[in-house]
Write a protein that holds these residues in place. Structure first.
Motif, PDB file in Angstrom:
ATOM      1  N   LEU A 310       0.896  -1.158   0.000  1.00  0.00           N
ATOM      2  CA  LEU A 310       0.000   0.000   0.000  1.00  0.00           C
ATOM      3  C   LEU A 310       0.924   1.194   0.000  1.00  0.00           C
ATOM      4  O   LEU A 310       2.068   1.081   0.440  1.00  0.00           O
TER       5      LEU A 310
ATOM      6  N   PRO B  62      -7.691   1.918  -7.118  1.00  0.00           N
ATOM      7  CA  PRO B  62      -9.007   2.057  -6.500  1.00  0.00           C
ATOM      8  C   PRO B  62      -9.169   3.444  -5.884  1.00  0.00           C
ATOM      9  O   PRO B  62      -8.311   3.885  -5.134  1.00  0.00           O
ATOM     10  N   ILE B  79      -8.355  12.704  -4.846  1.00  0.00           N
ATOM     11  CA  ILE B  79      -7.188  11.823  -4.919  1.00  0.00           C
ATOM     12  C   ILE B  79      -5.966  12.497  -4.316  1.00  0.00           C
ATOM     13  O   ILE B  79      -5.730  13.691  -4.545  1.00  0.00           O
ATOM     14  N   VAL B  82       0.340  10.118  -4.591  1.00  0.00           N
ATOM     15  CA  VAL B  82       1.357   9.482  -3.744  1.00  0.00           C
ATOM     16  C   VAL B  82       2.345   8.629  -4.527  1.00  0.00           C
ATOM     17  O   VAL B  82       3.458   8.392  -4.077  1.00  0.00           O
ATOM     18  N   GLY B  83       1.945   8.123  -5.696  1.00  0.00           N
ATOM     19  CA  GLY B  83       2.817   7.182  -6.397  1.00  0.00           C
ATOM     20  C   GLY B  83       2.610   7.264  -7.893  1.00  0.00           C
ATOM     21  O   GLY B  83       2.089   8.245  -8.422  1.00  0.00           O
ATOM     22  N   ARG B  84       2.993   6.190  -8.545  1.00  0.00           N
ATOM     23  CA  ARG B  84       3.033   6.136  -9.994  1.00  0.00           C
ATOM     24  C   ARG B  84       1.717   6.559 -10.665  1.00  0.00           C
ATOM     25  O   ARG B  84       1.696   7.471 -11.473  1.00  0.00           O
ATOM     26  N   THR B  86      -1.272   7.685  -9.237  1.00  0.00           N
ATOM     27  CA  THR B  86      -1.945   8.887  -8.728  1.00  0.00           C
ATOM     28  C   THR B  86      -1.199  10.156  -9.129  1.00  0.00           C
ATOM     29  O   THR B  86      -1.816  11.189  -9.371  1.00  0.00           O
ATOM     30  N   ALA B 128     -11.515  10.304   2.027  1.00  0.00           N
ATOM     31  CA  ALA B 128     -12.556  10.482   1.021  1.00  0.00           C
ATOM     32  C   ALA B 128     -13.844   9.719   1.333  1.00  0.00           C
ATOM     33  O   ALA B 128     -14.938  10.275   1.200  1.00  0.00           O
ATOM     34  N   MET B 240     -12.043  -0.186   4.927  1.00  0.00           N
ATOM     35  CA  MET B 240     -10.688  -0.741   4.926  1.00  0.00           C
ATOM     36  C   MET B 240      -9.990  -0.476   3.588  1.00  0.00           C
ATOM     37  O   MET B 240     -10.642  -0.320   2.558  1.00  0.00           O
ATOM     38  N   ARG B 242      -6.784  -2.012   1.113  1.00  0.00           N
ATOM     39  CA  ARG B 242      -5.761  -3.022   0.813  1.00  0.00           C
ATOM     40  C   ARG B 242      -5.324  -2.846  -0.627  1.00  0.00           C
ATOM     41  O   ARG B 242      -6.019  -2.182  -1.403  1.00  0.00           O
ATOM     42  N   GLN B 245      -6.143  -5.027  -7.320  1.00  0.00           N
ATOM     43  CA  GLN B 245      -5.776  -5.103  -8.726  1.00  0.00           C
ATOM     44  C   GLN B 245      -6.986  -5.437  -9.587  1.00  0.00           C
ATOM     45  O   GLN B 245      -7.141  -4.907 -10.659  1.00  0.00           O
TER      46      GLN B 245
HETATM   47  C1  LIG Z   1     -11.263   0.943  -1.544  1.00  0.00           C
HETATM   48  C2  LIG Z   1     -10.205   1.994  -1.674  1.00  0.00           C
HETATM   49  C3  LIG Z   1     -10.568   3.319  -1.848  1.00  0.00           C
HETATM   50  C4  LIG Z   1      -9.593   4.300  -1.987  1.00  0.00           C
HETATM   51  N1  LIG Z   1      -9.996   5.585  -2.148  1.00  0.00           N
HETATM   52  C5  LIG Z   1      -9.062   6.555  -2.327  1.00  0.00           C
HETATM   53  C6  LIG Z   1      -9.462   7.915  -2.558  1.00  0.00           C
HETATM   54  O1  LIG Z   1     -10.647   8.226  -2.609  1.00  0.00           O
HETATM   55  N2  LIG Z   1      -8.500   8.833  -2.727  1.00  0.00           N
HETATM   56  C7  LIG Z   1      -7.155   8.498  -2.690  1.00  0.00           C
HETATM   57  O2  LIG Z   1      -6.315   9.399  -2.853  1.00  0.00           O
HETATM   58  N3  LIG Z   1      -6.751   7.235  -2.472  1.00  0.00           N
HETATM   59  C8  LIG Z   1      -7.676   6.246  -2.293  1.00  0.00           C
HETATM   60  N4  LIG Z   1      -7.251   4.947  -2.096  1.00  0.00           N
HETATM   61  C9  LIG Z   1      -5.814   4.671  -2.090  1.00  0.00           C
HETATM   62  C10 LIG Z   1      -5.287   4.634  -3.519  1.00  0.00           C
HETATM   63  O3  LIG Z   1      -5.851   3.544  -4.199  1.00  0.00           O
HETATM   64  C11 LIG Z   1      -3.761   4.508  -3.533  1.00  0.00           C
HETATM   65  O4  LIG Z   1      -3.206   5.690  -3.024  1.00  0.00           O
HETATM   66  C12 LIG Z   1      -3.248   4.259  -4.923  1.00  0.00           C
HETATM   67  O5  LIG Z   1      -3.558   2.947  -5.331  1.00  0.00           O
HETATM   68  C13 LIG Z   1      -1.763   4.453  -5.022  1.00  0.00           C
HETATM   69  O6  LIG Z   1      -1.378   4.148  -6.340  1.00  0.00           O
HETATM   70  P1  LIG Z   1      -0.048   4.727  -6.986  1.00  0.00           P
HETATM   71  O7  LIG Z   1       0.194   3.961  -8.223  1.00  0.00           O
HETATM   72  O8  LIG Z   1      -0.121   6.187  -7.115  1.00  0.00           O
HETATM   73  O9  LIG Z   1       1.022   4.404  -5.825  1.00  0.00           O
HETATM   74  P2  LIG Z   1       2.205   3.360  -5.770  1.00  0.00           P
HETATM   75  O10 LIG Z   1       2.717   3.429  -4.382  1.00  0.00           O
HETATM   76  O11 LIG Z   1       3.151   3.626  -6.907  1.00  0.00           O
HETATM   77  O12 LIG Z   1       1.445   2.007  -5.918  1.00  0.00           O
HETATM   78  C14 LIG Z   1       1.555   1.033  -6.897  1.00  0.00           C
HETATM   79  C15 LIG Z   1       0.314   0.126  -6.861  1.00  0.00           C
HETATM   80  O13 LIG Z   1       0.102  -0.418  -5.584  1.00  0.00           O
HETATM   81  C16 LIG Z   1      -1.273  -0.456  -5.247  1.00  0.00           C
HETATM   82  N5  LIG Z   1      -1.545   0.450  -4.091  1.00  0.00           N
HETATM   83  C17 LIG Z   1      -0.684   1.304  -3.552  1.00  0.00           C
HETATM   84  N6  LIG Z   1      -1.214   1.944  -2.500  1.00  0.00           N
HETATM   85  C18 LIG Z   1      -2.443   1.475  -2.340  1.00  0.00           C
HETATM   86  C19 LIG Z   1      -3.479   1.740  -1.415  1.00  0.00           C
HETATM   87  N7  LIG Z   1      -3.345   2.616  -0.431  1.00  0.00           N
HETATM   88  N8  LIG Z   1      -4.636   1.083  -1.562  1.00  0.00           N
HETATM   89  C20 LIG Z   1      -4.782   0.179  -2.558  1.00  0.00           C
HETATM   90  N9  LIG Z   1      -3.829  -0.129  -3.457  1.00  0.00           N
HETATM   91  C21 LIG Z   1      -2.669   0.520  -3.348  1.00  0.00           C
HETATM   92  C22 LIG Z   1      -2.011  -0.053  -6.483  1.00  0.00           C
HETATM   93  O14 LIG Z   1      -2.290  -1.203  -7.242  1.00  0.00           O
HETATM   94  C23 LIG Z   1      -0.986   0.834  -7.176  1.00  0.00           C
HETATM   95  O15 LIG Z   1      -1.167   0.967  -8.543  1.00  0.00           O
HETATM   96  C24 LIG Z   1      -8.210   3.949  -1.937  1.00  0.00           C
HETATM   97  C25 LIG Z   1      -7.832   2.625  -1.770  1.00  0.00           C
HETATM   98  C26 LIG Z   1      -8.810   1.646  -1.635  1.00  0.00           C
HETATM   99  C27 LIG Z   1      -8.399   0.231  -1.440  1.00  0.00           C
END
Ligand SMILES: Cc1cc2nc3c(=O)[nH]c(=O)nc-3n(C[C@H](O)[C@H](O)[C@H](O)COP(=O)(O)OP(=O)(O)OC[C@H]3O[C@@H](n4cnc5c(N)ncnc54)[C@H](O)[C@@H]3O)c2cc1C
Ligand code: SF4
Ligand code: SF4
Ligand code: FES
Lengths: 373, 282
Positions: A310, B62, B79, B82-84, B86, B128, B240, B242, B245
């Motif tokens: 995460l 997600p 949103i 934080v990462g790739r 987003t 959110a 929660m 997690r 994918q």
């Molecule tokens: C049900 C749900 C609802 C969410 N709602 C929001 C929202 O409304 N706004 C928001 O800013 N963020 C939300 N998140 C968190 C958001 O999904 C992660 O910040 C995001 O996936 C990060 O992806 P990245 O590629 O930028 O980060 P990276 O750190 O580069 O992550 C790479 C991959 O890891 C997975 N991943 C990383 N962090 C998370 C995480 N926290 N949760 C789930 N998968 C993750 C994803 O598959 C992502 O593509 C939510 C997560 C879940 C599970």
């Protein structure tokens, strides 16, 4: 329960090519045991008489060796590293495709599967049980996976009774073998003089009828039963199948988790050979020109670093929590998801673990004899 | 969810960003519209559900749905970059194309709790799923009792939507309680933990429903605090997070014990999560 009086036929030893030939005639690509990289793999048979004989395996913790069967049987070998799983749930496949035009607009398109008609010859009871679990997972009502469904429907399963389980096998204790019970199109049992054959499905019945076999004799049916009982009795490992639910989730702080973590290499082998694991990652593969990308799924493992990633936090940061996730899921929480354990006793994770870790030993140590069948 | 579209692993539907709002540094809202007008008109969701947003070539993430379920012309997502994926989404503006599939999962139990006091406990960096509930309740004020919004942040600078909290605090039958572990000069709210605020909250614990989201350790402490006040366990819910994918209960990444967060959650009742909430390794 195979074999049933009045249902089973007899195929003389020399007539195996008739069975393979019939499947080929029906358009199936026939796959049988082939030695590849020192292990048995299910690969295409070029001709109806190409099914090899005399293959045997020796398996132990961290050990797998193909040897010769002095009796020159067709099915004296026990399982290779993969069973049916890759044929229904592909280890890597594209799910959808995206094209981007010069204006940046995206168009999405599903990738449809043109599933090959495959007949797998020599499928074991443990793998049929595992396939039934995968069916539940991928074909659940309301969320049927189209790719899995297409591959699955194109399979023809020729099961065979295990007469020579490996030392790693414990399907008798999980209730999944060594004799196939259900889930096959055709079931075989190999006797010295030939095969007792029975159909288990409509498409199996059509092939069975086409072979026009004489009925198996009572003596042959009795030999199949005795052979199955002997194969079950020869198994030395076991799991207390009936008592697994709750046994590990109630022992999450047991010191044995630290002990096994010190030995486990987190190599992911156990999950890649396990016929019931369903985890997969989804990845995007951009074409070199940058204008199209494929969204694919690839087998994944809870032992991998990325599985619990995460942002800013890893749910399972160390080997202890990863091994514990694997074993608690497989043997315990699996019951809540599937109504049974996720272990069918195939023993693959024992043979293919480079560190020689044996889940039946770990389970016994974790429960210190407090949990018995 | 449109009736014509089965809940499946994809492909996503083509969608276009219609507006982008900068909420605070690194946090932005994308309002998107499905390109197929029929699909946009048919799109239905419940607060607490999420979409998978697809960025070309990078992948899907997600993201909770922030807009009101009765809003028909666009779907809102707030949103944090934080990462790739987003960070890539952060670079988009009106007219840019993305993919969207959803909605997925189980949302907040809003239908069952009408008439009750609503307590929202959120922690961390802007939550959110909780903000969508606040908007939902405020738009249907007569259906609910008191609204208590309790938000905790580590550092005062982490509070996003500061002006929203100020505005909500002035509304009738609405109480806003904010705490920061570390304050800044002129921080108008409490300095300390979220749970310190429970003594100040005015609601009927026996008849209220509480919804939480944020770090699991905070939710565990806050949940136990609310139960100690007399809130029945069956009226305590949490959302929660997690790794996800597939979003359809298939890929296995979002499992917590036997639960698939994408399908069985992300909203769970306290009873469903209490044994594994905040438990290292699950
Ligand atoms: C049900 C749900 C609802 C969410 N709602 C929001 C929202 O409304 N706004 C928001 O800013 N963020 C939300 N998140 C968190 C958001 O999904 C992660 O910040 C995001 O996936 C990060 O992806 P990245 O590629 O930028 O980060 P990276 O750190 O580069 O992550 C790479 C991959 O890891 C997975 N991943 C990383 N962090 C998370 C995480 N926290 N949760 C789930 N998968 C993750 C994803 O598959 C992502 O593509 C939510 C997560 C879940 C599970
Ligand atoms: S856990 Fe091991 S023995 Fe059990 S089914 Fe999986 S690979 Fe086979
Ligand atoms: S979580 Fe681990 S044990 Fe369970 S299915 Fe996935 S890879 Fe297999
Ligand atoms: S995100 Fe794939 S199972 Fe939940």
């Amino acid at each position: 329960m195979f074999p049933r009086t009045g249902r089973a036929g007899f195929l003389p030893l020399g007539e195996m090519p008739r069975l393979v030939g019939e499947l080929m005639r029906l358009g199936y690509e026939c796959l049988g045991p082939t030695v590849e990289n020192g292990a048995i793999a299910m690969r295409g048979l070029a001709t109806a008489d190409a099914l090899p004989r005399g293959l045997k395996t020796e398996q132990e913790k961290g050990t797998y060796r193909v040897t010769r069967d002095p009796a020159n049987r067709y099915f004296a070998w026990a399982n290779g590293p993969q069973g049916i799983r890759p044929h229904a749930f592909a280890s890597r496949e594209s799910l959808w495709r995206v094209a981007r035009d010069t204006g940046g607009a995206l168009s999405f398109e599903p990738v449809t599967v043109d599933a090959p008609k495959q007949a797998l010859i020599g499928v074991r009871a443990c793998d049929l049980a595992a396939l039934a679990i995968q069916d539940t997972h991928f074909l659940r009502g309301g969320r049927v996976d189209a790719h899995y469904a297409a591959r699955r429907a194109a399979l023809f399963l020729v099961a065979v009774q295990c007469a020579e389980p490996a030392a790693t096998c414990f399907c008798a204790s999980t209730g999944d073998g060594p004799t196939p019970v259900t889930g096959y199109d055709l079931a075989l049992a190999e006797l010295a003089e030939g095969f007792v054959v029975e159909a288990g499905s409509e498409k199996g019945q059509a092939v069975f009828d086409g072979l026009n076999l004489p009925p198996a004799s009572d003596a042959q049916l009795a030999s199949v039963r005795t052979q199955g009982e002997a194969a079950a009795a020869a198994q030395t490992r076991s799991l207390p199948a009936a008592a697994l639910h709750g046994a590990l989730m109630s022992r999450l702080d047991h010191p044995r988790w630290d002990d096994v973590a010190a030995r486990c290499l987190a190599c992911t082998n156990c999950t890649l050979v396990c016929p019931t694991c369903f985890c997969h990652a989804e990845v995007d593969e951009v074409a070199v020109d940058g204008d199209t990308t494929e969204h694919a799924r690839v087998w994944d493992s809870c032992f991998g670093e990325a599985h619990g990633h995460l942002h800013g936090f890893n749910v399972r940061p160390d080997v202890r929590t990863r091994y514990r996730q694997w074993l608690t899921h497989k043997l315990d929480t699996w019951h809540d998801q599937f109504g049974r354990s996720g272990c069918v006793g195939c023993g693959r994770c024992i043979a293919w673990c480079p560190a020689g870790i044996d889940l039946t030993e770990e389970f016994a140590a974790l429960t210190a004899g407090e949990v018995a069948a | 969810m449109s009736a014509s579209r089965p809940l499946d692993a994809g492909p996503p539907l083509a969608a276009t960003v219609v507006a982008r709002v900068e909420e605070s540094p690194g946090v932005f809202t994308l309002r998107v519209r499905l390109d197929d007008p029929g699909a946009q008109a048919a799109y239905r969701f419940a607060p607490g559900q999420f979409n998978m947003l697809y960025l070309y070539g990078a992948g899907e993430v997600p993201i909770s749905i922030m807009s009101d379920p009765e809003e028909r012309d666009a779907i809102g997502h707030t949103i944090r970059a934080v990462g790739r994926v987003t960070q890539g989404l952060a670079a988009l503006g009106p007219g840019d194309a993305i993919g969207l599939r959803g909605p997925f999962g189980r949302g907040w139990p809003l239908r069952e709790v009408s008439g009750s006091d609503v307590v929202l406990v959120t922690g961390g960096l802007g939550c959110a799923p909780a903000v969508s509930v606040i908007h939902y309740v405020l738009r249907r004020r007569e259906r609910f009792g008191k609204l208590v919004i309790i938000q905790g942040v580590r550092h005062a600078d982490d509070l996003i939507w500061r002006e929203h909290y100020d505005r909500w605090a002035k509304l009738p039958a609405t109480q806003v309680l904010v705490a920061a572990d570390v304050a800044t000069p002129l921080w108008p709210w409490h300095v300390g933990r979220v749970t310190d605020l429970f003594g100040l909250a005015r609601f009927d614990p026996e008849g209220a429903v509480a919804m939480m989201c944020g770090p699991e350790g905070m939710m565990r402490t806050a949940g136990n605090g609310l139960l100690a006040l007399g809130l029945p366990e069956a009226r305590l819910y949490l959302s929660m997070e997690r790794n996800m994918q597939c979003a359809v209960g298939r890929c296995g990444h979002c499992q917590i014990g036997a639960a698939f967060v994408c399908h069985d959650g992300p909203v769970f009742s306290w009873g469903e999560m209490k044994t594994l909430l905040g438990r290292r390794g699950f």
